[in-house]
Design a protein around this motif. Sequence first.
Motif, PDB file in Angstrom:
ATOM      1  N   GLN A  52       0.836  -1.192   0.000  1.00  0.00           N
ATOM      2  CA  GLN A  52       0.000   0.000   0.000  1.00  0.00           C
ATOM      3  C   GLN A  52       0.879   1.253   0.000  1.00  0.00           C
ATOM      4  O   GLN A  52       1.951   1.270   0.576  1.00  0.00           O
ATOM      5  N   ARG A 112      -3.520   3.842  -2.591  1.00  0.00           N
ATOM      6  CA  ARG A 112      -3.250   2.818  -3.600  1.00  0.00           C
ATOM      7  C   ARG A 112      -2.879   1.482  -2.982  1.00  0.00           C
ATOM      8  O   ARG A 112      -2.285   1.429  -1.900  1.00  0.00           O
ATOM      9  N   CYS A 113      -3.199   0.415  -3.716  1.00  0.00           N
ATOM     10  CA  CYS A 113      -2.969  -0.941  -3.216  1.00  0.00           C
ATOM     11  C   CYS A 113      -2.597  -1.858  -4.373  1.00  0.00           C
ATOM     12  O   CYS A 113      -3.260  -1.846  -5.418  1.00  0.00           O
ATOM     13  N   SER A 114      -1.541  -2.635  -4.171  1.00  0.00           N
ATOM     14  CA  SER A 114      -1.195  -3.696  -5.108  1.00  0.00           C
ATOM     15  C   SER A 114      -1.405  -5.033  -4.409  1.00  0.00           C
ATOM     16  O   SER A 114      -0.818  -5.267  -3.343  1.00  0.00           O
ATOM     17  N   GLN A 132     -10.598  -0.434  -9.670  1.00  0.00           N
ATOM     18  CA  GLN A 132      -9.651  -1.528  -9.830  1.00  0.00           C
ATOM     19  C   GLN A 132      -9.165  -1.525 -11.265  1.00  0.00           C
ATOM     20  O   GLN A 132      -9.957  -1.361 -12.207  1.00  0.00           O
ATOM     21  N   ASN A 164      -4.615  -4.782 -13.952  1.00  0.00           N
ATOM     22  CA  ASN A 164      -3.575  -5.577 -13.290  1.00  0.00           C
ATOM     23  C   ASN A 164      -3.959  -5.922 -11.846  1.00  0.00           C
ATOM     24  O   ASN A 164      -3.122  -6.394 -11.086  1.00  0.00           O
ATOM     25  N   SER A 196      -4.579  -4.062  -9.341  1.00  0.00           N
ATOM     26  CA  SER A 196      -4.316  -3.049  -8.327  1.00  0.00           C
ATOM     27  C   SER A 196      -5.553  -2.180  -8.138  1.00  0.00           C
ATOM     28  O   SER A 196      -6.473  -2.201  -8.985  1.00  0.00           O
ATOM     29  N   SER A 197      -5.583  -1.442  -7.043  1.00  0.00           N
ATOM     30  CA  SER A 197      -6.814  -0.718  -6.721  1.00  0.00           C
ATOM     31  C   SER A 197      -6.492   0.622  -6.091  1.00  0.00           C
ATOM     32  O   SER A 197      -5.408   0.831  -5.535  1.00  0.00           O
ATOM     33  N   GLU A 198      -7.435   1.530  -6.212  1.00  0.00           N
ATOM     34  CA  GLU A 198      -7.365   2.830  -5.552  1.00  0.00           C
ATOM     35  C   GLU A 198      -8.610   3.038  -4.704  1.00  0.00           C
ATOM     36  O   GLU A 198      -9.705   2.596  -5.069  1.00  0.00           O
ATOM     37  N   CYS A 227      -5.865  -2.446   2.973  1.00  0.00           N
ATOM     38  CA  CYS A 227      -6.232  -3.143   1.749  1.00  0.00           C
ATOM     39  C   CYS A 227      -6.008  -4.634   1.995  1.00  0.00           C
ATOM     40  O   CYS A 227      -4.990  -5.031   2.586  1.00  0.00           O
ATOM     41  N   SER A 278      -6.171  -8.499   0.003  1.00  0.00           N
ATOM     42  CA  SER A 278      -6.353  -9.183  -1.271  1.00  0.00           C
ATOM     43  C   SER A 278      -6.645 -10.657  -1.021  1.00  0.00           C
ATOM     44  O   SER A 278      -6.234 -11.231  -0.009  1.00  0.00           O
TER      45      SER A 278
END
Lengths: 112, 115
Positions: free
Chosen positions: B6, B22-24, B68, B71, B73-75, B91, B93
């Motif tokens: 994050q 942001r989050c991966s 989202q 790829n 990832s998300s905001e 975040c 997953s």
Amino acid sequence: QKEVEQDPGPLSVPEGAIVSLNCTYSNSAFQYFMWYRQYSRKGPELLMYTYSSGNKEDGRFTAQVDKSSKYISLFIRDSQPSDSATYLCAMSGVYNFNKFYFGSGTKLNVKP
Amino acid sequence: DAGVTQSPTHLIKTRGQQVTLRCSPKSGHDTVSWYQQALGQGPQFIFQYYEEEERQRGNFPDRFSGHQFPNYSSELNVNALLLGDSALYLCASSLPGQGGKTEAFFGQGTRLTVV
């Protein structure tokens, strides 16, 4: 009434003690039950995951689920100072994928 | 495996401003959920994204929105910030219930302070 109730503590025990942490819930649709450990200012870390009723053991940790009583427990054997953290219970239903309902967390302090 | 990442880790904003977090997700995970954790409380579910769509939403106002990307990832966007929005934003997953498992892995969170 909150859907998940958890005693906030703090709970203070001597090193080596057996720790019992508990949560109660009201929604009978919950099927998945988790315990997370959270150190100060960090994200929660998954400790135990249980589906439906029964017991699950992993090293020093044992999770119990009693769906008839809507009651879940986490036992920690031979507690260590490194176990000092906040413990969060979480649960979800079958159809609400990954929508977790958390307790407020119990703060545990294991004294050397 | 990098796990869930994050950014940023800390953020200070003024009331009325807007913020984007942001989050991966963890490698191989395609579902991202966002939670708000106020001090001394457990995380509260904000919403969940899967296949670039919001799939579930918790009891949060429309000021909270998300996105989202292809790829995975998300905001998380929060508009018109209030003092009460100050919290740790987490975040998580996961895979969408594959094999009956719903384990979710959390990132370290973004600590948002609204002044």
